[in-house]
Design a protein around this motif. Sequence first.
Motif, short mmCIF file in Angstrom:
data_model
loop_
_atom_site.label_atom_id
_atom_site.label_comp_id
_atom_site.label_asym_id
_atom_site.label_seq_id
_atom_site.Cartn_x
_atom_site.Cartn_y
_atom_site.Cartn_z
N GLY A 97 0.84 -1.18 0.00
CA GLY A 97 0.00 0.00 0.00
C GLY A 97 0.89 1.24 0.00
N THR A 98 0.41 2.33 0.62
CA THR A 98 1.23 3.54 0.70
C THR A 98 1.37 3.94 2.15
OG1 THR A 98 0.41 4.26 -1.45
CG2 THR A 98 1.52 5.92 -0.10
N THR A 99 2.60 4.07 2.59
CA THR A 99 2.87 4.46 3.98
C THR A 99 3.52 5.84 4.00
OG1 THR A 99 4.92 3.18 3.82
CG2 THR A 99 3.08 2.14 4.94
N TYR A 100 3.34 6.51 5.12
CA TYR A 100 3.92 7.85 5.30
C TYR A 100 4.73 7.85 6.59
CZ TYR A 100 0.66 9.16 1.65
OH TYR A 100 -0.01 9.24 0.45
N PRO A 101 5.98 8.33 6.51
CA PRO A 101 6.80 8.39 7.73
C PRO A 101 6.10 9.24 8.80
CG PRO A 101 8.15 8.70 5.77
CD PRO A 101 6.72 8.75 5.32
N ALA A 102 5.87 8.62 9.93
CA ALA A 102 5.07 9.24 10.99
C ALA A 102 5.75 10.48 11.57
CB ALA A 102 4.85 8.21 12.10
N ASN A 103 4.92 11.34 12.16
CA ASN A 103 5.44 12.48 12.90
C ASN A 103 5.89 11.98 14.28
OD1 ASN A 103 5.74 14.71 14.60
ND2 ASN A 103 4.26 15.93 13.43
N LEU A 104 7.19 11.80 14.44
CA LEU A 104 7.70 11.23 15.69
C LEU A 104 7.70 12.25 16.82
CD1 LEU A 104 10.68 9.08 14.29
CD2 LEU A 104 8.31 8.36 14.76
N THR A 125 6.10 -2.28 11.92
CA THR A 125 5.40 -1.36 11.01
C THR A 125 5.39 -1.99 9.61
OG1 THR A 125 7.35 -0.20 10.22
CG2 THR A 125 6.40 0.59 12.29
N ARG A 126 4.77 -1.27 8.70
CA ARG A 126 4.87 -1.67 7.29
C ARG A 126 6.17 -1.09 6.71
NH1 ARG A 126 -1.12 -0.54 7.90
NH2 ARG A 126 -0.25 1.42 8.62
N PRO A 127 6.55 -1.59 5.52
CA PRO A 127 7.74 -1.05 4.85
C PRO A 127 7.51 0.41 4.43
CG PRO A 127 7.06 -3.16 3.91
CD PRO A 127 5.95 -2.71 4.80
N LEU A 163 -2.60 4.22 3.11
CA LEU A 163 -3.55 3.79 2.08
C LEU A 163 -3.32 2.32 1.75
CD1 LEU A 163 -3.29 6.78 -0.47
CD2 LEU A 163 -5.05 6.39 1.27
N PRO A 164 -4.39 1.53 1.70
CA PRO A 164 -4.20 0.11 1.38
C PRO A 164 -3.82 -0.09 -0.08
CG PRO A 164 -6.54 0.65 1.66
CD PRO A 164 -5.78 1.89 1.98
#
Length: 190
Positions: A97-104, A125-127, A163-164
Amino acid sequence: MHARPTLSLLAVSTLAACAPGPQTVDTAALAANLTPAPTSAPAAMPSEAKLRARGEYLTRIAGCNDCHTPGYAESGGQTPQHDWLTGSPLGWSGPWGTTYPANLRLKVQEMDEAAWLEYSAELHTRPPMPDFAVRAMDESDRRALYRFIHALGPAGQPAPAYLPPGQVPQRPYVQWVLPPAPAPQAPSAG
Ligand code: HEC
């Protein structure tokens, strides 16, 4: 025959033991110097300043900024610290899907240190997040990350939602695509 004096303790004490006449080596003083100071408590926790400095160092060298700090790589690592780890709108799209680097910066505000230590030891986490790298850190490194990021304070907005697979993300995003398999080789003549 006497061994030639060397700097080794054994040689010094041997010499002292067989030296005739008055003692020339003050063995008590020697022993006092060599006896380690009594250790009453286990190694003390590094100071707050040291922990934060280590957290900053790890953030730089373990690549956390590369994905979690917008524009970091593009600036050649010059992004000012107050913008570090605020998450990124640049999506990473692949079979997961689509991953976004989290706000740490926001993430660490949600938990206290003990909760972070538990969470980060089991991070999945996901890749393309290298969660295995965080899991491989020892506890003192994960604590240092927490102290550093927490001290930077909250900043920025949450990253876009995951997003899946099959849902096309808004641009810009990075698409992970394998090149097509090489064409089968023509049988060689002869
Ligand atoms: C290759 C890019 C990349 C690198 C390098 C990277 N991350 Fe991530 N990180 C991501 C992505 C993308 C996600 C979101 C994964 C998901 O949605 O499942 C993420 C998620 C996380 C999460 C989970 C946050 C949450 O709210 O679920 C943590 C914690 C985290 N990263 C910490 C780190 C730390 C610490 C480092 C440095 C050691 C690091 N990341 C390096 C891309 C990266």
